[in-house]
Design a protein around this motif. Sequence first.
Motif, PDB file in Angstrom:
ATOM      1  N   LEU A 183     -63.871 -28.641  22.831  1.00 33.11           N
ATOM      2  CA  LEU A 183     -63.851 -28.413  21.391  1.00 33.11           C
ATOM      3  C   LEU A 183     -65.255 -28.543  20.799  1.00 33.11           C
ATOM      4  O   LEU A 183     -65.652 -27.738  19.953  1.00 33.11           O
ATOM      5  CB  LEU A 183     -62.907 -29.406  20.715  1.00 33.11           C
ATOM      6  CG  LEU A 183     -61.412 -29.250  21.015  1.00 33.11           C
ATOM      7  CD1 LEU A 183     -60.632 -30.420  20.420  1.00 33.11           C
ATOM      8  CD2 LEU A 183     -60.883 -27.923  20.476  1.00 33.11           C
ATOM      9  N   VAL A 196     -55.797 -25.937  15.446  1.00 36.94           N
ATOM     10  CA  VAL A 196     -55.777 -26.616  16.738  1.00 36.94           C
ATOM     11  C   VAL A 196     -54.420 -27.296  16.896  1.00 36.94           C
ATOM     12  O   VAL A 196     -53.981 -28.030  16.011  1.00 36.94           O
ATOM     13  CB  VAL A 196     -56.912 -27.651  16.864  1.00 36.94           C
ATOM     14  CG1 VAL A 196     -56.768 -28.440  18.158  1.00 36.94           C
ATOM     15  CG2 VAL A 196     -58.272 -26.958  16.820  1.00 36.94           C
ATOM     16  N   ASP A 201     -52.591 -29.940  19.232  1.00 33.57           N
ATOM     17  CA  ASP A 201     -52.943 -30.958  20.224  1.00 33.57           C
ATOM     18  C   ASP A 201     -51.714 -31.394  21.019  1.00 33.57           C
ATOM     19  O   ASP A 201     -50.716 -31.844  20.455  1.00 33.57           O
ATOM     20  CB  ASP A 201     -53.583 -32.169  19.556  1.00 33.57           C
ATOM     21  CG  ASP A 201     -54.107 -33.157  20.585  1.00 33.57           C
ATOM     22  OD1 ASP A 201     -55.187 -32.903  21.147  1.00 33.57           O
ATOM     23  OD2 ASP A 201     -53.420 -34.164  20.838  1.00 33.57           O
ATOM     24  N   LEU A 231     -65.602 -24.777  19.709  1.00 26.98           N
ATOM     25  CA  LEU A 231     -64.978 -24.633  18.398  1.00 26.98           C
ATOM     26  C   LEU A 231     -65.944 -24.103  17.337  1.00 26.98           C
ATOM     27  O   LEU A 231     -65.529 -23.289  16.496  1.00 26.98           O
ATOM     28  CB  LEU A 231     -64.368 -25.963  17.957  1.00 26.98           C
ATOM     29  CG  LEU A 231     -63.554 -25.947  16.657  1.00 26.98           C
ATOM     30  CD1 LEU A 231     -62.435 -24.916  16.717  1.00 26.98           C
ATOM     31  CD2 LEU A 231     -62.984 -27.337  16.364  1.00 26.98           C
ATOM     32  N   ASN A 251     -54.905 -27.669  22.703  1.00 32.22           N
ATOM     33  CA  ASN A 251     -55.846 -28.639  23.268  1.00 32.22           C
ATOM     34  C   ASN A 251     -55.109 -29.766  23.975  1.00 32.22           C
ATOM     35  O   ASN A 251     -54.102 -30.280  23.479  1.00 32.22           O
ATOM     36  CB  ASN A 251     -56.711 -29.232  22.142  1.00 32.22           C
ATOM     37  CG  ASN A 251     -57.591 -30.373  22.645  1.00 32.22           C
ATOM     38  OD1 ASN A 251     -58.530 -30.159  23.393  1.00 32.22           O
ATOM     39  ND2 ASN A 251     -57.266 -31.598  22.236  1.00 32.22           N
ATOM     40  N   SER A 262     -59.180 -23.250  24.836  1.00 32.06           N
ATOM     41  CA  SER A 262     -60.236 -24.073  24.248  1.00 32.06           C
ATOM     42  C   SER A 262     -61.574 -23.883  24.934  1.00 32.06           C
ATOM     43  O   SER A 262     -62.599 -24.362  24.433  1.00 32.06           O
ATOM     44  CB  SER A 262     -59.842 -25.556  24.314  1.00 32.06           C
ATOM     45  OG  SER A 262     -59.612 -25.959  25.654  1.00 32.06           O
TER      46      SER A 262
END
Length: 345
Positions: free
Chosen positions: A16, A36, A38, A20, A9, A88
């Motif tokens: 998300l 996830v 980031d 998600l 992400n 994503s």
Amino acid sequence: MKTSVVILNWNGRKLLERFLPSVLQHSLSEECNVIVADNNSNDDSLEFLQTHYPDLPVIVLDKNWGFAEGYNKALQQVDSEYVVLLNSDVETTPDWVQPLVSYMDAHPEVAAVQPKIRAYKDKNRFEYAGASGGFIDRYGYPFCRGRILHVVEEDRGQYDDEMPVFWATGACFCIRRKEYTEAGGLDSRFFAHMEEIDLCWRLNARGKRVMCIPSSVVYHVGGASLRQDNPKKMYLNFRNNLLMIYKNIPQRIYHSTFTMRLFFDILACLRLLLNANFQSARAVIDAYRDFLKMRPSFRPVRRENLRKAVKEVIPTQYRKSILIDFYFRGKKTYAAVMGSLSRRK
């Protein structure tokens, strides 16, 4: 966990929030978790995850490493046998992970698999970046089973058979973590675009197989980071494609490949200029300039790839030119290019 679905992400809080929930609903099991990673987002992605999914594992990277190195960094902190790299902006479907894992369990010679990728915005059609498995022609131009250049087919079940492919899409593919590591992972110098094709080229050349398993289906938005006609995306695609060819092409066809590739790319650049698409034409020129600057630094990698290759001829590489097929022979579907749906390259 046997399998980890890893979502990279970067400033994707809205994605998300939208996608998600389906990933968690359709993926979590006793043998599969969702992580996830980031890439140092500066939006409220982390706050969103902490508030709404406090038990979800999150890997926080210290800067935006791009797609390639971002995944390399993230997977260093994952110890599953299989890892699924998932964009994503992908909507999953029930039990989508199981066919991928089951196939790899039964076929140890297979290093990576991808599901069938349909378009999120038009769910009866294939999605541009992957469709039902990826290929490249003799000059390094990629195409898919279900997408030739810009022509995307409707999915009527015509490509529902499992088959070996040259590359699996970075939007969603499952790979053995050991094979990912031993092959060197994604090339961080690519930053983004073409890195999954480059990885699959290495896997194929080293005697591994890449498959498409269409019984697993996901829906991809595509263009969530950069539109297909964005000059920056065009620059990265051209530059990285040239680097990928240089890294992997056998020496005996090196000069002929690059000679024809330059010819085709000059024609592409002239077409962009005639259509007054000056920014994109400049992107192609800049891509060649930077490829020539970067090429010397890739010589050690090229030597290593050629040394480790056990296959000089990869069965799933198309031996002809997809551009000539498309523009001069009018072949605009995978079935027309290959001659029949049952043909295996």
